[in-house]
Design an enzyme around this catalytic site. Structure first.
Site, mmCIF file in Angstrom:
data_model
loop_
_atom_site.group_PDB
_atom_site.id
_atom_site.type_symbol
_atom_site.label_atom_id
_atom_site.label_comp_id
_atom_site.label_asym_id
_atom_site.label_seq_id
_atom_site.Cartn_x
_atom_site.Cartn_y
_atom_site.Cartn_z
ATOM 1 N N ASP A 132 16.284 22.020 64.082
ATOM 2 C CA ASP A 132 16.983 21.404 65.425
ATOM 3 C C ASP A 132 18.219 22.471 65.022
ATOM 4 O OD1 ASP A 132 18.326 19.290 66.659
ATOM 5 O OD2 ASP A 132 19.626 18.881 64.749
ATOM 6 N N ASP A 163 22.182 21.251 66.620
ATOM 7 C CA ASP A 163 23.273 20.414 66.380
ATOM 8 C C ASP A 163 23.188 19.573 65.206
ATOM 9 O OD1 ASP A 163 24.931 20.931 68.745
ATOM 10 O OD2 ASP A 163 23.505 20.010 70.021
ATOM 11 N N GLU A 180 22.976 5.784 68.542
ATOM 12 C CA GLU A 180 22.501 6.963 68.042
ATOM 13 C C GLU A 180 22.234 6.866 66.508
ATOM 14 O OE1 GLU A 180 23.517 10.971 68.688
ATOM 15 O OE2 GLU A 180 22.379 11.623 67.413
ATOM 16 N N SER A 210 16.158 22.111 70.488
ATOM 17 C CA SER A 210 17.413 21.235 70.542
ATOM 18 C C SER A 210 17.515 20.349 71.635
ATOM 19 C CB SER A 210 18.459 22.173 70.580
ATOM 20 O OG SER A 210 19.759 21.562 71.025
ATOM 21 N N ALA A 211 18.139 19.223 71.661
ATOM 22 C CA ALA A 211 18.350 18.307 72.572
ATOM 23 C C ALA A 211 19.940 18.464 73.243
ATOM 24 C CB ALA A 211 18.368 16.884 72.190
ATOM 25 N N LYS A 218 11.244 14.750 71.223
ATOM 26 C CA LYS A 218 10.624 15.931 70.749
ATOM 27 C C LYS A 218 9.332 16.232 70.572
ATOM 28 C CE LYS A 218 15.322 17.596 68.979
ATOM 29 N NZ LYS A 218 15.920 18.255 68.265
ATOM 30 N N ASP A 253 18.572 16.536 61.487
ATOM 31 C CA ASP A 253 19.458 15.672 61.063
ATOM 32 C C ASP A 253 19.140 14.549 61.500
ATOM 33 O OD1 ASP A 253 20.655 16.521 63.799
ATOM 34 O OD2 ASP A 253 22.136 15.143 62.973
HETATM 35 O O1 C5P Z 1 20.228 19.960 68.671
HETATM 36 P P1 C5P Z 1 20.081 18.633 68.913
HETATM 37 O O2 C5P Z 1 18.641 18.069 69.023
HETATM 38 O O3 C5P Z 1 20.626 18.107 67.267
HETATM 39 O O4 C5P Z 1 21.376 17.944 69.989
HETATM 40 C C1 C5P Z 1 21.185 16.607 70.099
HETATM 41 C C2 C5P Z 1 22.834 16.033 69.716
HETATM 42 O O5 C5P Z 1 23.801 16.015 70.847
HETATM 43 C C3 C5P Z 1 22.623 14.603 69.373
HETATM 44 O O6 C5P Z 1 22.758 14.560 67.899
HETATM 45 C C4 C5P Z 1 23.763 13.942 70.310
HETATM 46 O O7 C5P Z 1 24.872 13.143 69.324
HETATM 47 C C5 C5P Z 1 24.697 14.983 71.052
HETATM 48 N N1 C5P Z 1 24.800 14.672 72.216
HETATM 49 C C6 C5P Z 1 26.269 14.985 72.752
HETATM 50 N N2 C5P Z 1 26.679 14.563 73.906
HETATM 51 C C7 C5P Z 1 25.642 14.170 74.861
HETATM 52 C C8 C5P Z 1 24.188 13.954 74.390
HETATM 53 C C9 C5P Z 1 24.133 14.399 73.084
HETATM 54 O O8 C5P Z 1 27.202 15.059 71.890
HETATM 55 N N3 C5P Z 1 26.008 14.220 76.087
HETATM 56 MG MG MG Z 2 20.729 17.320 65.632
#
Ligand code: C5P
Ligand code: MG
Length: 286
Positions: free
Chosen positions: A38, A40, A85, A153-154, A202, A227
């Site tokens: 992942d 973030d 979350e 990554s999301a 995912k 994480d």
């Molecule tokens: O890379 P990763 O898969 O961890 O990315 C997702 C993270 O982005 C989530 O843990 C979420 O807290 C964060 N997020 C954010 N703002 C958004 C959507 C998701 O900070 N609008």
């Molecule tokens: Mg993450």
């Protein structure tokens, strides 16, 4: 076996099992290994000097590319949905539609901001994004040993690529699955491409990318790093998996979430801002 596994941040439900997986993976050799991580709050720091570090989305949200009005609205979304979350009292089923709502609303707001592609570099440069301590060793070692690294990554692909590019570690063994921005012919953000990736789909994202895992079918041993509990599905597309070692960063709401992390990750790193343990594992395996 690996001294770093005795670090105070390390928790394991079954250390014996971890040892067995590690031995089996080491025996198979580094040419059978792939790493899926992942981004973030896994490859990047959660906090620095007591202050939260930004996610890909936050890098943009906090940048001068976004109007103050939009910043307010994005902050409101963050304050509403981030606590959901990380809420361990709600089920994934309950959270999933709310997460889709968060990502969708945030992306709609971003698209209205006329973001210019060539300004992303500046936004990242001026941000407080930080890769975890030990990132050079992590990325360089994988590259030097020709071990594929999939960053799943999301967050926002364009931003995360820029973070690792500016850190000098966007090597040719790195592949990214993420949400990518779609720009019009004048370079203005008009939409996000393809299927949305959020923290709880995912598995679907992995299964859409069978070609990637097909190419890596001679690497049935996986080191997975995440994480969020949603990150556990990142390896669902791996073909004929033999061993998987799952390392999970537990950054926030530690007491409430510890048991569920111990139940699903082999190694849990509690409030650990470094890549020391993954690096030690990699050095052992290669
Ligand atoms: O890379 P990763 O898969 O961890 O990315 C997702 C993270 O982005 C989530 O843990 C979420 O807290 C964060 N997020 C954010 N703002 C958004 C959507 C998701 O900070 N609008
Ligand atoms: Mg993450």
């Amino acid at each position: 076996m690996i001294p770093e596994l005795s670090n105070p941040s390390v928790c394991m439900r079954d250390p014996q099992r971890v040892q067995e997986i590690l031995q089996s993976m080491q025996k198979a050799g580094s040419n059978t290994l792939q790493v899926i991580s992942d981004f973030d709050m896994t490859l990047t720091r959660f906090a620095y000097n007591g202050k939260r570090c930004p996610t890909c989305h936050n890098i943009l949200d906090n940048s001068k590319l976004i109007s103050n009005d939009c910043k307010e609205q994005l902050k409101e979304l963050l304050n509403t949905y981030y606590p959901i979350e990380i809420d361990s009292t709600r089920s994934v089923e309950e959270k999933l539609p709310l997460m889709v709502e968060w990502w969708t609303k945030a992306h709609e707001l971003l698209v209205q901001e006329k973001i210019k592609k060539d300004m992303l570099e500046v936004a990242v440069r001026e941000s407080e994004a930080m890769l975890r301590e030990g990132y050079q060793l992590f990325f360089n070692h994988l590259y030097e040993h020709s071990i594929p690294l999939l960053i799943f990554s999301a967050g926002i692909g364009d931003i995360l690529e820029e973070v690792i590019r500016q850190a000098g570690v966007f090597h040719s063994n790195v592949k990214v699955f993420s949400n990518y921005m779609d720009f019009d012919e004048t370079g203005l953000l008009k939409a996000f491409k393809g299927e949305l990736i959020h923290i709880y789909n995912k598995r679907e994202g992995a299964l859409l990318n069978t070609g990637h895992f097909q190419e890596l079918r001679t690497r049935p041993n996986v080191l997975l790093m995440g994480d969020s509990l949603g990150d556990l599905n990142m390896a669902d597309g791996v073909q004929d998996m033999e061993n998987i070692l799952k390392i999970g960063y537990l950054n926030d709401k530690v007491e409430e979430r510890k048991q569920s992390y111990l139940d699903s990750y082999d190694i849990v790193l509690v409030e650990d801002e470094t890549l020391e343990v993954p690096n030690a594992v990699l050095l052992y395996l290669t």
